[in-house]
Design a protein around this motif. Structure first.
Motif, mmCIF file in Angstrom:
data_model
loop_
_atom_site.group_PDB
_atom_site.id
_atom_site.type_symbol
_atom_site.label_atom_id
_atom_site.label_comp_id
_atom_site.label_asym_id
_atom_site.label_seq_id
_atom_site.Cartn_x
_atom_site.Cartn_y
_atom_site.Cartn_z
ATOM 1 N N UNK A 1 0.851 -1.174 0.000
ATOM 2 C CA UNK A 1 0.000 0.000 0.000
ATOM 3 C C UNK A 1 0.892 1.231 0.000
ATOM 4 N N UNK A 2 0.613 2.165 -0.919
ATOM 5 C CA UNK A 2 1.381 3.405 -1.002
ATOM 6 C C UNK A 2 0.703 4.497 -0.178
ATOM 7 N N UNK A 3 1.533 5.362 0.406
ATOM 8 C CA UNK A 3 1.049 6.455 1.247
ATOM 9 C C UNK A 3 1.727 7.752 0.830
ATOM 10 N N UNK A 4 1.012 8.860 0.975
ATOM 11 C CA UNK A 4 1.597 10.170 0.802
ATOM 12 C C UNK A 4 2.307 10.562 2.093
ATOM 13 N N UNK A 5 3.588 10.855 2.012
ATOM 14 C CA UNK A 5 4.373 11.156 3.214
ATOM 15 C C UNK A 5 3.881 12.429 3.901
ATOM 16 N N UNK A 6 3.617 13.466 3.116
ATOM 17 C CA UNK A 6 3.273 14.760 3.701
ATOM 18 C C UNK A 6 1.974 14.717 4.498
ATOM 19 N N UNK A 7 0.955 14.036 3.958
ATOM 20 C CA UNK A 7 -0.356 14.017 4.606
ATOM 21 C C UNK A 7 -0.606 12.773 5.442
ATOM 22 N N UNK A 8 0.172 11.705 5.189
ATOM 23 C CA UNK A 8 -0.076 10.440 5.871
ATOM 24 C C UNK A 8 -1.283 9.702 5.340
ATOM 25 N N UNK A 9 -1.780 10.104 4.177
ATOM 26 C CA UNK A 9 -2.984 9.510 3.589
ATOM 27 C C UNK A 9 -2.604 8.364 2.654
ATOM 28 N N UNK A 10 -3.283 7.205 2.758
ATOM 29 C CA UNK A 10 -3.025 6.124 1.806
ATOM 30 C C UNK A 10 -3.509 6.503 0.414
ATOM 31 N N UNK A 11 -2.727 6.143 -0.597
ATOM 32 C CA UNK A 11 -3.042 6.481 -1.984
ATOM 33 C C UNK A 11 -3.570 5.235 -2.677
ATOM 34 N N UNK A 12 -4.846 4.987 -2.500
ATOM 35 C CA UNK A 12 -5.482 3.770 -2.998
ATOM 36 C C UNK A 12 -6.623 4.140 -3.930
ATOM 37 N N UNK A 13 -6.607 3.622 -5.154
ATOM 38 C CA UNK A 13 -7.707 3.827 -6.095
ATOM 39 C C UNK A 13 -8.796 2.810 -5.770
ATOM 40 N N UNK A 14 -9.922 3.263 -5.260
ATOM 41 C CA UNK A 14 -10.967 2.353 -4.810
ATOM 42 C C UNK A 14 -11.598 1.616 -5.989
ATOM 43 N N UNK A 15 -11.697 0.305 -5.866
ATOM 44 C CA UNK A 15 -12.284 -0.532 -6.902
ATOM 45 C C UNK A 15 -13.767 -0.764 -6.623
ATOM 46 N N UNK A 16 -14.519 -1.058 -7.671
ATOM 47 C CA UNK A 16 -15.901 -1.502 -7.517
ATOM 48 C C UNK A 16 -15.892 -2.955 -7.055
ATOM 49 N N UNK A 17 -16.955 -3.417 -6.368
ATOM 50 C CA UNK A 17 -17.012 -4.823 -5.946
ATOM 51 C C UNK A 17 -16.945 -5.761 -7.151
ATOM 52 N N UNK A 18 -15.952 -6.638 -7.151
ATOM 53 C CA UNK A 18 -15.732 -7.531 -8.289
ATOM 54 C C UNK A 18 -14.845 -8.678 -7.850
ATOM 55 N N UNK A 19 -15.013 -9.821 -8.496
ATOM 56 C CA UNK A 19 -14.173 -10.987 -8.246
ATOM 57 C C UNK A 19 -13.393 -11.320 -9.513
ATOM 58 N N UNK A 20 -12.145 -11.729 -9.329
ATOM 59 C CA UNK A 20 -11.321 -12.121 -10.462
ATOM 60 C C UNK A 20 -10.705 -13.489 -10.242
ATOM 61 N N UNK A 21 -10.630 -14.263 -11.289
ATOM 62 C CA UNK A 21 -9.905 -15.534 -11.278
ATOM 63 C C UNK A 21 -8.547 -15.251 -11.908
ATOM 64 N N UNK A 22 -7.522 -15.132 -11.084
ATOM 65 C CA UNK A 22 -6.211 -14.758 -11.614
ATOM 66 C C UNK A 22 -5.586 -15.939 -12.344
#
Length: 256
Positions: free
Chosen positions: A166-187
Motif C-alpha cells: 500500500x502506497x502512502x503520501x508522506x506529507x499528509x499520511x494519507x493512503x493512496x489507494x484507487x478504490x475498486x468496484x465490488x468484483x471478483x477475479x480468477x487470476x
C-alpha cells in the motif's frame, strides 16, 4: 447453508479502503467452498508482462454468471471450476483457517521515501510479481521525488492483487489507494504456468467459518488451489505447485 449476509457495524475497514454495500459478502465454509452473496462480476484476469517480461497489467478473459448465492471451489479439485461440485468431501479437504484476524498493517514493514512510503506485509504475498515491474518497489520508493518513479510506485502497489503493498503520501499520511468496484477475479498466471487466487476487490466482506469478519480491504486474494498455509488467503503456493484450474479462456479483454 452458510449464514446470509448481515450488517457489519463492527467490521474493521483498512485505511484506504471502503466497505462494499452489505449485499456483497463471501462466507468461508468449514472445509468447503466460498459462498458468494450479492452476485458481483466474476471474470478471469490474466497477468500480462511488459516487453521486459515483468508483470505489468491484467487482461480480462471469460466471464461467469453467479447464482444467488454461489458456491466457488476452494479445494482445487472441482471438475466444474470455478464452481464447487462437492469434491472437497471426496478428497478430504482440510480448509482450516490459519490466517490472523488482525489488520494487515499490524504485521507490515514501512519503507519511507521522500514523497511516498510503502507499507508491506509479506504474509499476504500472492506471488504475482507486480512489485518488480519497473524496478523493485522497495527501491523505487526511495526515489519517489521523481514524478515518473512515483508513478511506477503507485502502479506497482495498486496492481499487487493481495493488498500486501500500500502506497502512502508522506506529507499528509494519507493512503493512496484507487478504490475498486465490488468484483471478483480468477487470476491466471501464464508466465508462472499456474492459475492463481480468487481476487476480491472493492471492500467485499469476508466472513470466517466461525462468523468473524476479516478486516475489510480494497484488495484481497483468497486461496482456490487448496495449498495455502495462510487460509483463507493466498500465500503464492499455487505457483510452486504449478496448479492449473483447467478453465478455457483467452486474455483478449482490455488492459487494467
Amino acid at each position: 447453508m452458510a449464514n446470509p449476509p448481515s450488517a457489519d457495524n463492527d467490521a474493521v475497514v483498512s485505511p484506504g479502503s471502503q466497505a462494499a454495500p452489505a449485499r456483497y459478502r463471501i462466507v468461508i465454509t468449514t472445509n468447503g467452498p466460498f459462498i458468494v452473496h450479492g452476485q458481483p462480476p466474476l471474470v478471469q484476469q490474466f497477468i500480462t508482462p511488459d516487453s521486459s517480461g515483468h508483470s505489468w497489467t491484467y487482461r480480462t478473459g471469460q466471464r461467469f454468471e453467479l447464482d444467488e448465492p454461489a458456491a466457488l471451489c476452494r479445494c482445487g479439485h472441482s471438475q466444474h471450476k470455478p464452481f464447487c461440485d462437492g469434491s472437497h468431501k471426496r478428497v478430504g479437504f482440510d480448509g482450516t483457517e490459519t490466517a490472523s484476524l488482525q489488520p494487515i498493517l499490524d504485521g507490515a514493514k514501512v519503507f519511507d521515501g521522500p514523497t511516498l512510503r510503502v507499507s508491506d506485509n509479506p504474509d499476504y504475498c500472492a506471488n504475482s510479481r507486480f512489485c518488480d515491474g519497473h524496478g523493485s518497489v522497495w527501491k523505487l520508493v526511495l526515489r519517489s521525488d521523481d514524478p515518473q518513479t512515483a508513478e511506477y510506485v503507485l502502479h506497482e502497489t495498486h496492481h499487487c492483487p493481495s493488498g500486501r503493498l500500500l502506497a502512502w503520501d508522506v506529507a499528509s499520511g494519507v493512503p493512496l489507494e484507487a478504490l475498486d468496484a465490488p468484483e471478483l477475479g480468477l487470476i491466471e498466471d501464464p508466465p508462472s504456468q499456474s492459475s492463481g487466487p480468487l481476487w476480491v476487490r472493492g471492500g467485499i466482506a469476508i466472513q470466517s467459518a466461525d462468523g468473524s469478519i476479516y478486516e475489510i480491504r480494497n484488495r484481497v486474494t483468497l486461496c482456490r488451489c487448496g495449498h495455502s498455509q495462510n487460509k483463507p488467503f493466498c500465500d503464492g503456493s499455487h505457483a510452486s505447485a504449478q496448479w492449473q484450474d483447467g478453465l478455457p479462456g483467452v486474455a483478449d479483454g482490455p488492459e487494467a
